[in-house]
Design an enzyme around this catalytic site. Structure first.
Site, PDB file in Angstrom:
ATOM      1  CG  ASP A 157      66.061 103.957  -6.278  1.00  0.00           C
ATOM      2  OD1 ASP A 157      67.003 104.738  -6.494  1.00  0.00           O
ATOM      3  OD2 ASP A 157      65.497 103.304  -7.171  1.00  0.00           O
TER       4      ASP A 157
ATOM      5  CB  ILE B 288      73.033  98.741  -8.711  1.00  0.00           C
ATOM      6  CG1 ILE B 288      71.524  98.903  -8.930  1.00  0.00           C
ATOM      7  CG2 ILE B 288      73.363  98.527  -7.247  1.00  0.00           C
ATOM      8  CD1 ILE B 288      70.729  97.639  -8.711  1.00  0.00           C
TER       9      ILE B 288
ATOM     10  CG  HIS C 242      63.740 107.236  -8.063  1.00  0.00           C
ATOM     11  ND1 HIS C 242      64.295 106.191  -8.776  1.00  0.00           N
ATOM     12  CD2 HIS C 242      62.445 106.876  -7.824  1.00  0.00           C
ATOM     13  CE1 HIS C 242      63.396 105.245  -8.933  1.00  0.00           C
ATOM     14  NE2 HIS C 242      62.267 105.635  -8.368  1.00  0.00           N
TER      15      HIS C 242
ATOM     16  NE  ARG D 218      76.126  94.497 -11.528  1.00  0.00           N
ATOM     17  CZ  ARG D 218      75.551  95.634 -11.963  1.00  0.00           C
ATOM     18  NH1 ARG D 218      75.897  96.802 -11.464  1.00  0.00           N
ATOM     19  NH2 ARG D 218      74.637  95.593 -12.902  1.00  0.00           N
TER      20      ARG D 218
HETATM   21  C1  GAR Z   1      65.700 111.174 -14.737  1.00  0.00           C
HETATM   22  O1  GAR Z   1      64.316 111.243 -14.791  1.00  0.00           O
HETATM   23  C2  GAR Z   1      66.149 110.381 -13.517  1.00  0.00           C
HETATM   24  O2  GAR Z   1      65.330 110.540 -12.421  1.00  0.00           O
HETATM   25  C3  GAR Z   1      66.046 108.973 -14.037  1.00  0.00           C
HETATM   26  O3  GAR Z   1      66.570 109.053 -15.328  1.00  0.00           O
HETATM   27  C4  GAR Z   1      66.236 110.319 -15.882  1.00  0.00           C
HETATM   28  C5  GAR Z   1      67.476 110.902 -16.499  1.00  0.00           C
HETATM   29  O4  GAR Z   1      67.165 112.001 -17.278  1.00  0.00           O
HETATM   30  N1  GAR Z   1      66.786 108.085 -13.187  1.00  0.00           N
HETATM   31  C6  GAR Z   1      66.341 106.885 -12.846  1.00  0.00           C
HETATM   32  O5  GAR Z   1      65.307 106.393 -13.270  1.00  0.00           O
HETATM   33  C7  GAR Z   1      67.259 106.134 -11.896  1.00  0.00           C
HETATM   34  N2  GAR Z   1      66.606 104.972 -11.399  1.00  0.00           N
HETATM   35  P1  GAR Z   1      68.341 112.921 -17.866  1.00  0.00           P
HETATM   36  O6  GAR Z   1      69.390 111.978 -18.467  1.00  0.00           O
HETATM   37  O7  GAR Z   1      67.659 113.731 -18.917  1.00  0.00           O
HETATM   38  O8  GAR Z   1      68.880 113.746 -16.742  1.00  0.00           O
END
Ligand code: GAR
Length: 191
Positions: free
Chosen positions: A135, A84, A99, A57
């Site tokens: 987060d 992360i 988030h 990582r």
């Molecule tokens: C979004 O809903 C973002 O909040 C989430 O991934 C999605 C990406 O959508 N992120 C997480 O869950 C991070 N923990 P996108 O690729 O269409 O922008």
């Protein structure tokens, strides 16, 4: 910007008027994601530093960090970036993350199924500055989204994303204009 998936939040930023800055690089942790196509269509540089190509990582994290540093960003936006990052990132740049829950409820990578499993009637979207703890950073913006009876994760996520797009664009705009000040856990918005 760092992405892992479909890139609708990236698209919202690419489409935004008056952002006060430009997207200089879209970095991804895997090949072939739709977000990379969106960046290329907009003429934005892309970099894939695939997690799968590294044995550990930290080597992956360091390689991605070098690639992002070469683009000399003033701000790094995590828009659906599902890994992360090490502490070197928060020491290098301010980072904003979006988030799909009302933090501190439902942190982590499964916020939407976690909220549905818990039976909450309201969830929402959060845009926050990134700190070392996942987060947990100071919150710039939040907005509630009702959970509907018989909601599916997909349907709820679509409604959450509509809110996220607006909150993220607003947050980046405010950051780029120097109107956000972090004061401990609080983010003050200058008028
Ligand atoms: C979004 O809903 C973002 O909040 C989430 O991934 C999605 C990406 O959508 N992120 C997480 O869950 C991070 N923990 P996108 O690729 O269409 O922008």
């Amino acid at each position: 910007m760092l992405v892992s998936g479909s890139g609708t939040n990236l698209q919202a930023l690419l489409d935004a008027d008056d952002l006060g800055g430009e997207v200089v690089l879209v970095g991804a942790d895997r090949h072939g994601v739709r977000a990379l196509e969106r960046a290329m269509s907009a003429g934005v540089d892309t970099a894939v530093v695939a997690f799968a190509d590294y044995d550990d990582r930290d080597a992956w994290d360091a390689a991605l960090h070098v690639r992002v540093a070469a683009a000399e960003p003033d701000l790094v936006v995590l828009a659906g970036f599902m890994r992360i990052l090490a502490s070197r990132w928060v020491r290098s740049w301010p980072l904003l993350n979006t988030h799909p829950a009302l933090l501190p409820a439902f942190p982590g990578a499964h916020a939407i199924p976690d909220a549905l499993d818990h039976g909450v009637k309201v969830t929402g979207a959060t845009v926050h500055y990134v700190v070392e703890e996942v987060d947990a950073g100071p919150i710039v913006a939040q907005e509630a989204v009702p959970v509907l009876p018989d909601d599916t994760a997909e349907a709820l996520h679509e409604r959450l994303k509509m809110v996220e797009h607006r909150l993220l664009v607003d947050a980046v705009r405010l950051h780029c204009r120097g109107r956000l000040a972090v004061d401990g856990r609080h983010v003050r918005i200058a008028s």
